[in-house]
Each structure stands twice: as structure tokens, then as C-alpha cells.
Design a protein around this motif. Structure first.
Motif, mmCIF file in Angstrom:
data_model
loop_
_atom_site.group_PDB
_atom_site.id
_atom_site.type_symbol
_atom_site.label_atom_id
_atom_site.label_comp_id
_atom_site.label_asym_id
_atom_site.label_seq_id
_atom_site.Cartn_x
_atom_site.Cartn_y
_atom_site.Cartn_z
ATOM 1 N N GLY A 45 1.310 -1.141 -0.041
ATOM 2 C CA GLY A 45 -0.164 -0.092 0.281
ATOM 3 C C GLY A 45 0.882 1.228 0.180
ATOM 4 N N GLU A 82 -1.544 1.590 -4.345
ATOM 5 C CA GLU A 82 -0.014 0.380 -4.187
ATOM 6 C C GLU A 82 0.929 0.469 -5.226
ATOM 7 O OE1 GLU A 82 -2.762 -2.561 -2.361
ATOM 8 O OE2 GLU A 82 -3.682 -2.009 -4.558
ATOM 9 N N SER A 123 2.708 -2.974 -7.220
ATOM 10 C CA SER A 123 2.506 -4.371 -7.269
ATOM 11 C C SER A 123 3.620 -5.111 -7.593
ATOM 12 C CB SER A 123 1.512 -5.026 -7.656
ATOM 13 O OG SER A 123 1.113 -6.148 -8.001
#
Lengths: 264, 156
Positions: free
Chosen positions: A70, A162, A164
Motif C-alpha cells: 500500500g 498501491e 505491485s
């Protein structure tokens, strides 16, 4: 610093609305760069929208073949995350060597990449691990996110939510830190992934960059020796009181070799 | 424009009207009179201003008072129990972990945080973890000894 209006956002939508409604609003993450910049009056936003209260922006989770961090996750939390340590130890190690413990307790990944300091560590992870940056409106490939010195692909008011990180087969980050600030004079992330080898360099140039020549050499022979004789052009690199561009070019080769060796 | 901030500092609930740009360290020193927290470099490098916010060590010169809304803050004044020094303070005294003393409040606050996270820290761990605290007098030698002794005394 000049005065400003302070707002505490309660949700992503609330943050967007408050930023949109401000004359010259800036999101406030950990503040480790923004507040010193404001003290020096290099930035003077009319409004700060504090994201600390947006609880769903912080945290680390495993999502299949990726680790998702996050935007408001602190460096300390990334360094301490069992998911990160298990899946991408190189990312935990990188986070654990940013600044100092107090900076790591406040600074966040979203704030770091949105600021895009040329000597920051996280850009090497975003590009070197082939991460994807998620915002409130879209996904941005790590390769396309950093566009220049303190410049990103983010639109005005766009909120990073976020990051990833696909789990690599192996990865290692090596940096030659500035002895005072611990910013990277040169930092290199090397990753062996399902899609090939990636080499990303931070600190050396105006913005993080990949070395296609190193990646190609390592694809055939993943060993430090494969990088013998390969150098990056010094003419494109930064020069300051800490290191000239020739020295930085040399360090890129040294750090890349150490990172390859560190991949085990 | 001013705004209301409220938090718990050294166990006491406090509140004040402040400008949004008020730094946490300014709030502690100028509004609450807790001048043990020092301002050294004012650029988040030297660590003289280290306090604990919700259990984590932070540099109070690089945090707005507004960001500490609702938080639990501990400063150097909050460590001792009456006249009985905190074990880490005692260790700094026993090991002479100071010369001029200006950096000492931040050193002690960082040291308590280190001891919490690393119960029996090696010399190397202490030196690495003190990255964010600068002392211009001692050469750090006795500070490192003090942190190790203090960590032991804290129950490591």
C-alpha cells in the motif's frame, strides 16, 4: 515554512475531493521530503491533504505471484513484513537501508515514488523488479512511471494507491550510500525474473534507468564476470560534490557486479 | 488560520490552537514548555529532536503537530519515574555517554527505541541504528557502550 491549510482525509475519495477543491493542494504522506522542502520554501502548497487517516492505503499483502504494498506503508513496515522477507528479501533489505530508523518510521513508498528523487532507493525496486504502480484511476508500468528528475507519469491530483511487485526468481539491491544522508550515490537492483534479467540503476542519472547492455550480457551468463568491460556512458550521469560522473559510472559497474553476486 | 490539536504527551492529555505549519517539536517546546527535546539541525538529520510517537521513534522537527493528532507522544521528560532515572538515562550517566549534552535527549530516545527492537544489541547494531543521531563531541564510543548497557538494564 509558509502557512497552509491542513486537511485530514478520511478516504481515498475524500482525499481526491479535498485535493481537487484546493487552489494548489499537495498530498502529505510521511512528509520526509515534502516538509523539509516546504521549510526551505522550495514548495509552498496552499493546502496539505494528510493521507495518514486513509487506513486502506497502508499494509502489505501477498496476491498470487505478487507482493502488493500500500502507498502509505512505511519503509519500516516493508522492512519488517514477513511477506516481503519471504518473497522478495531484496525489497526488505532496500527498505531497511533507506535514511535512518526515524525516517523509515515515517517515510512511505507512495511518497517516495511520487517525489521521484533521482537518488531515492525505491525507484530501483519499481523498475528493477518490473513493478506496477496502481493509482486511483489506472495502472502504470514501472518502466513508464519515472519520466525525469522529480518527474513522474502521475497527473495532477492522481493518487498512488498501491505498488505491485511480481516475485522474482532472485534479486539483489546494492547501493553505495552517501555517508551522511544514506541516499544512493549509486544503487543497482538486479533481478532474475520469468521474463528475463532486469538491471535498474538509481542515483547515477537524472532518473532511474535500465542498462540493456548489462541485461543482455546477464541473460546469456548470469555471473558478475559477464559484466566485465560493460560500462554506462558517464556523459549522461550526475556530478556533484559527492561524486563526479566518471566515478558514478564506475560505481554502476561495481554495484551491478555485487548485486549479481548477491542473487546467489 | 489555526486549528485544534490534541494528543497525549508523557501521559497527560493536552490540546491547543496552533497554526497548521507548527512542527511537533515547536509544539512540545513552545506550547508545552518541554524544552528537553532539542532542535539541532532542523533538517531531520541530527536526531536531537527524537521523540516517540505511538511507540515509534521519529524526528519531531519533520512532523507537524497536526500529524500527531490523537497520538501518544513520549519525550525525554517522560522517561524518568519521579527522581528515579530511566535505565537508559542511568546507563548514559554511568558510561559518560555525553560531553556537551546537546544531542543526549535524542540519543536517549533513540536508544530506548533500539533496546525495544533489539533487546541485546551488538556494537555494530547500535552503531547502525544510531545512524539518525549525530554527536559532534564524543566520537560515539561511550554512547555505544551506554546504549548496550542500557539495553541490558532494560531487561534484554
Amino acid at each position: 515554512m509558509y502557512n497552509f491549510n491542513y486537511h485530514r482525509a478520511t478516504s481515498r475519495d475524500d482525499a481526491k475531493a479535498k485535493q481537487g477543491g484546493a487552489e494548489d493542494g499537495s498530498y502529505l504522506a510521511g512528509g520526509m521530503t515534502l516538509l523539509p522542502t516546504m521549510k526551505q520554501r522550495l514548495a509552498s502548497p496552499s493546502d496539505l491533504i494528510d493521507l495518514a487517516g486513509v487506513s486502506d492505503l497502508a499494509g502489505v499483502r501477498r496476491d498470487g505471484d505478487a507482493v502488493v504494498v500500500g502507498a502509505m506503508t512505511t519503509h519500516a513496515a516493508v522492512a519488517a513484513s514477513a511477506d516481503v522477507a519471504q518473497a522478495i528479501p531484496a525489497l526488505a533489505d532496500l527498505a531497511n537501508h533507506i535514511g535512518d530508523p526515524q525516517v523509515r518510521n515515517r517515510g512511505t513508498i507512495g511518497g517516495s515514488i511520487a517525489n521521484a528523487d533521482p537518488a531515492a532507493d525505491y525507484p530501483a525496486a519499481i523498475v528493477g523488479l518490473g513493478a506496477t504502480v496502481l493509482t486511483d484511476s489506472r495502472e502504470i508500468a514501472g518502466d513508464d512511471f519515472f519520466t525525469g528528475m522529480f518527474e513522474t507519469a502521475l497527473n495532477d491530483g492522481e493518487l498512488v494507491t498501491e505498488v505491485s511487485f511480481p516475485v522474482p526468481e532472485a534479486a539483489c539491491y546494492m547501493k553505495f550510500p552517501n555517508p551522511a544522508s544514506r541516499y544512493a550515490i549509486v544503487g543497482v537492483m538486479v533481478a532474475r525474473t520469468a521474463d528475463g534479467v532486469r538491471v535498474a540503476v538509481t542515483g547515477a542519472g537524472p532518473s532511474v534507468f535500465r542498462s540493456a547492455e548489462m541485461e543482455q550480457a546477464l541473460s546469456g551468463n548470469f555471473s558478475p564476470d559477464a559484466l566485465d568491460g560493460i560500462s554506462v556512458p558517464a556523459g549522461d550521469l550526475n556530478a556533484d560534490i559527492h561524486a563526479g560522473s566518471d566515478y558514478r559510472a564506475h560505481l554502476v559497474g561495481v554495484m551491478a557486479k555485487r548485486a549479481v553476486a548477491g542473487c546467489g | 488560520m489555526t486549528m485544534n490539536v490534541s494528543m497525549t504527551v508523557n501521559g497527560k492529555a493536552v490540546a491547543a490552537e496552533v497554526e497548521p505549519r507548527t512542527l511537533l517539536v515547536q509544539y512540545l517546546r513552545e506550547h508545552l514548555g518541554l524544552t528537553g527535546t532539542h532542535v539541532g539541525c532542523d533538517t531531520s538529520q541530527c536526531g536531537a529532536c527524537v521523540v516517540h510517537v505511538d511507540g515509534a521513534s521519529v524526528k519531531a522537527c519533520t512532523m507537524l503537530a497536526a500529524q500527531a493528532e490523537g497520538a501518544t507522544v513520549v519525550t525525554i521528560e517522560g522517561l524518568a519515574n519521579g527522581d528515579a532515572l530511566h535505565p537508559m538515562q542511568e546507563a548514559f550517566r554511568d558510561n559518560h555517554g555525553l560531553q556537551c549534552g546537546f544531542c543526549t535527549p535524542g540519543m536517549v530516545m533513540s536508544a530506548v527505541d533500539i533496546a525495544t527492537r533489539h533487546p541485546n544489541p551488538s556494537e555494530q547494531t547500535v552503531r547502525e541504528q544510531l545512524e539518525g543521531n549525530i554527536c559532534r563531541c564524543t566520537g560515539y564510543h561511550n554512547i555505544v557502550k551506554a546504549v548496550q548497557a542500557g539495553a541490558k538494564a532494560m531487561g534484554g
